[in-house]
Write a protein that holds these residues in place. Structure first.
Motif, mmCIF file in Angstrom:
data_model
loop_
_atom_site.group_PDB
_atom_site.id
_atom_site.type_symbol
_atom_site.label_atom_id
_atom_site.label_comp_id
_atom_site.label_asym_id
_atom_site.label_seq_id
_atom_site.Cartn_x
_atom_site.Cartn_y
_atom_site.Cartn_z
ATOM 1 N N CYS A 20 0.914 4.429 -2.629
ATOM 2 C CA CYS A 20 0.692 5.810 -2.185
ATOM 3 C C CYS A 20 1.835 6.733 -2.615
ATOM 4 O O CYS A 20 1.601 7.850 -3.087
ATOM 5 C CB CYS A 20 0.509 5.859 -0.674
ATOM 6 N N ILE B 196 -5.185 1.998 -5.139
ATOM 7 C CA ILE B 196 -5.276 2.323 -3.716
ATOM 8 C C ILE B 196 -6.720 2.156 -3.232
ATOM 9 O O ILE B 196 -6.975 1.593 -2.160
ATOM 10 C CB ILE B 196 -4.764 3.752 -3.455
ATOM 11 N N GLU B 197 -7.647 2.629 -4.031
ATOM 12 C CA GLU B 197 -9.068 2.514 -3.684
ATOM 13 C C GLU B 197 -9.490 1.045 -3.553
ATOM 14 O O GLU B 197 -10.176 0.670 -2.596
ATOM 15 C CB GLU B 197 -9.893 3.216 -4.757
ATOM 16 N N LEU C 223 0.827 -1.200 0.000
ATOM 17 C CA LEU C 223 0.000 0.000 0.000
ATOM 18 C C LEU C 223 0.868 1.259 0.000
ATOM 19 O O LEU C 223 0.596 2.209 -0.731
ATOM 20 C CB LEU C 223 -0.937 -0.002 1.214
ATOM 21 N N ALA D 84 -8.202 -0.377 -0.321
ATOM 22 C CA ALA D 84 -8.989 0.086 0.822
ATOM 23 C C ALA D 84 -10.335 -0.629 0.908
ATOM 24 O O ALA D 84 -10.810 -0.939 2.009
ATOM 25 C CB ALA D 84 -9.199 1.595 0.732
ATOM 26 N N LEU D 85 -10.929 -0.924 -0.221
ATOM 27 C CA LEU D 85 -12.238 -1.579 -0.232
ATOM 28 C C LEU D 85 -12.166 -3.069 0.094
ATOM 29 O O LEU D 85 -13.131 -3.640 0.591
ATOM 30 C CB LEU D 85 -12.904 -1.396 -1.602
ATOM 31 N N CYS E 297 -2.968 -7.043 -2.794
ATOM 32 C CA CYS E 297 -2.306 -6.036 -3.623
ATOM 33 C C CYS E 297 -1.617 -6.616 -4.841
ATOM 34 O O CYS E 297 -1.941 -6.302 -5.961
ATOM 35 C CB CYS E 297 -1.305 -5.243 -2.788
#
Length: 118
Positions: free
Chosen positions: A26, A86-87, A22, A90-91, A101
């Motif tokens: 970012c 990234i979204e 992650l 997160a989900l 990932c």
């Protein structure tokens, strides 16, 4: 055979490794540039690459990918596709070590965006 088709379950991934994945997304989103795992050997310059991502598995005949991998990524900063990675993370990350990932997330986001024509 499952490995070459990309059908192999990658299993458990430690929380720290997911967090690292992650963080790389970012930083790539915020700063842009080249991300490359330390076990990747660069044989040619990346200077002409832009908006690129590594292939995990592909069909040698058609050269179509079946699974992508974030071991090599080259993107401009604030790039929508990286934001979508990234979204998706997160989900879907449930905090218990599921590998969200590396092998599945990248491919599923690009497939979904391709199907939507974006």
């Amino acid at each position: 055979m499952k490995l070459t088709k990309g059908d192999l379950d990658v299993g458990y991934m430690p929380f720290g490794q997911n967090l690292s994945n992650l963080l790389q997304l970012c930083l790539l989103y915020k700063l842009g540039g080249v991300y490359m795992d330390t076990d990747v050997m660069m044989l040619k310059s990346f200077s002409k690459l832009n908006k690129s991502i590594g292939t995990q598995t592909s069909d040698l005949g058609s050269k179509n990918w079946s699974r992508l991998n974030n071991a090599v990524m080259v993107f401009d900063k604030i790039y929508l596709l990286v934001y979508k990675f990234i979204e998706e993370f997160a989900l879907n990350f449930n905090g218990v070590g599921a590998c969200v990932c590396r092998l599945r997330l990248i491919s599923s986001v690009i497939r979904r965006m391709s199907n939507q024509g974006t």
